[in-house]
Design a protein around this motif. Sequence first.
Motif, short mmCIF file in Angstrom:
data_model
loop_
_atom_site.label_atom_id
_atom_site.label_comp_id
_atom_site.label_asym_id
_atom_site.label_seq_id
_atom_site.Cartn_x
_atom_site.Cartn_y
_atom_site.Cartn_z
N TYR A 18 0.82 -1.21 0.00
CA TYR A 18 0.00 0.00 0.00
C TYR A 18 0.86 1.25 0.00
CZ TYR A 18 -3.18 3.55 1.77
OH TYR A 18 -3.89 4.70 1.94
N SER A 19 1.93 1.22 0.81
CA SER A 19 2.83 2.37 0.89
C SER A 19 3.51 2.63 -0.44
CB SER A 19 3.88 2.13 1.98
OG SER A 19 4.79 3.19 2.05
N GLU A 20 3.98 1.55 -1.09
CA GLU A 20 4.66 1.71 -2.38
C GLU A 20 3.69 2.21 -3.45
OE1 GLU A 20 6.38 -2.07 -3.16
OE2 GLU A 20 8.14 -1.72 -1.88
N ALA A 21 2.45 1.72 -3.41
CA ALA A 21 1.45 2.17 -4.39
C ALA A 21 1.13 3.65 -4.18
CB ALA A 21 0.17 1.33 -4.26
N ASN A 22 1.04 4.01 -2.90
CA ASN A 22 0.77 5.42 -2.58
C ASN A 22 1.89 6.31 -3.07
OD1 ASN A 22 -1.46 6.57 -1.52
ND2 ASN A 22 -0.68 6.73 0.57
N ALA A 23 3.14 5.86 -2.84
CA ALA A 23 4.30 6.63 -3.27
C ALA A 23 4.32 6.78 -4.79
CB ALA A 23 5.58 5.96 -2.78
N ALA A 24 3.94 5.72 -5.49
CA ALA A 24 3.93 5.76 -6.95
C ALA A 24 2.91 6.76 -7.46
CB ALA A 24 3.63 4.37 -7.51
N ILE A 25 1.74 6.82 -6.79
CA ILE A 25 0.70 7.77 -7.18
C ILE A 25 1.17 9.20 -6.96
CG2 ILE A 25 -1.61 8.62 -6.61
CD1 ILE A 25 -2.38 5.72 -5.98
N LEU A 26 1.79 9.43 -5.79
CA LEU A 26 2.29 10.76 -5.49
C LEU A 26 3.37 11.18 -6.47
CD1 LEU A 26 2.47 10.60 -1.59
CD2 LEU A 26 0.84 11.87 -2.98
N GLU A 27 4.25 10.24 -6.81
CA GLU A 27 5.32 10.56 -7.76
C GLU A 27 4.75 10.90 -9.13
OE1 GLU A 27 9.42 8.55 -9.58
OE2 GLU A 27 8.29 7.56 -7.98
N ALA A 28 3.72 10.16 -9.53
CA ALA A 28 3.09 10.44 -10.82
C ALA A 28 2.45 11.81 -10.82
CB ALA A 28 2.04 9.36 -11.13
N ASP A 29 1.82 12.16 -9.68
CA ASP A 29 1.21 13.49 -9.56
C ASP A 29 2.26 14.59 -9.65
OD1 ASP A 29 -1.29 12.41 -9.32
OD2 ASP A 29 -1.36 12.51 -7.13
N ASP A 30 3.40 14.35 -8.97
CA ASP A 30 4.49 15.34 -9.00
C ASP A 30 5.01 15.51 -10.42
OD1 ASP A 30 4.27 15.74 -6.33
OD2 ASP A 30 5.91 14.40 -5.76
N ASP A 31 5.17 14.40 -11.14
CA ASP A 31 5.67 14.47 -12.52
C ASP A 31 4.70 15.26 -13.40
OD1 ASP A 31 7.89 13.04 -11.85
OD2 ASP A 31 7.16 11.12 -12.60
N GLU B 285 2.56 17.57 -12.43
CA GLU B 285 2.61 18.98 -12.06
C GLU B 285 3.85 19.64 -12.65
OE1 GLU B 285 2.37 19.35 -7.87
OE2 GLU B 285 0.33 18.55 -7.73
N LEU B 286 4.97 18.90 -12.62
CA LEU B 286 6.21 19.45 -13.17
C LEU B 286 6.09 19.68 -14.67
CD1 LEU B 286 9.16 20.25 -12.78
CD2 LEU B 286 9.79 17.85 -13.09
N MET B 287 5.49 18.73 -15.39
CA MET B 287 5.31 18.88 -16.82
C MET B 287 4.42 20.08 -17.14
SD MET B 287 7.11 16.82 -18.50
CE MET B 287 6.34 17.11 -20.09
N GLU B 288 3.36 20.27 -16.35
CA GLU B 288 2.47 21.41 -16.56
C GLU B 288 3.21 22.72 -16.35
OE1 GLU B 288 -0.67 21.74 -17.68
OE2 GLU B 288 -0.49 19.61 -18.17
N LYS B 289 4.06 22.75 -15.33
CA LYS B 289 4.84 23.96 -15.06
C LYS B 289 5.80 24.26 -16.19
CE LYS B 289 7.69 26.17 -11.52
NZ LYS B 289 8.65 26.71 -12.48
N VAL B 290 6.46 23.21 -16.70
CA VAL B 290 7.40 23.38 -17.81
C VAL B 290 6.67 23.93 -19.03
CG1 VAL B 290 8.88 22.17 -19.45
CG2 VAL B 290 9.02 21.63 -17.02
#
Length: 231
Positions: free
Chosen positions: A83-96, A98-103
């Motif tokens: 569950y923790s790893e899945a959560n981390a993967a979701i957060l990382e995808a969200d961060d990516d 957001e970063l792409m949108e900012k770029v």
Amino acid sequence: MAAAFLSTANTFLPSTLSSSSSSSTTLTTPTSVYPHKHSAKRQLILCKAVIESPLPSSPILTKRSLSICLTTALLFSVAAKGYSEANAAILEADDDEELMEKVKKDRKKRLERQGVISSSNKETAYLQELVYKLSKVGQAIDNNDLSAASSVLGPSTDVDWVQKANTAFRKLSSSPEEKTEVDTFNSSLSSLISSVIRNDVESSKIAFVSSATAFEKWTTLTGLVSQLKGL
């Protein structure tokens, strides 16, 4: 630019465990949005209840309970990790994302700014004149020749070259930071003119450095620093 002009300048609800007068134990837990976590949690609490129960337990029950405890602990650990790893993967995808949108937004902003600059030859010429004026004033002040500085600056900020520079500032400034630097420049330039008229060399040097620094920061923010000669 100032140095070039003037050498001196971030809760499961505990599961509610209710025990009856018989040797059986009844466990009450709220519905969980994570079935696997709910089941594992329930088993762990059951283990604790069996181990701490004051009623005598048979050897068979004790061995069975111990087996359940060990198995549940292992399953709970694996489930929690997954569950923790899945959560981390979701957060990382969200961060990516957001970063792409900012770029993308930053790139769009740069292209728009380049288009404005390319179509502002007249305003760029006004700013180039400002660079030359400041260069001459800086040299005069560095030589303590306030008379020469005054002849370049003029009697007030109402002179033609200052008004033209502000026309360029208004067209090419878009962000609050850029507008702040424009305000700082104009305020410092006014102080510079007053200091020169009073024949105050030290105050003139301080005001000049402040105005030149504000202008340099503005050109960097707007992307004009590479368009103007002498910066």
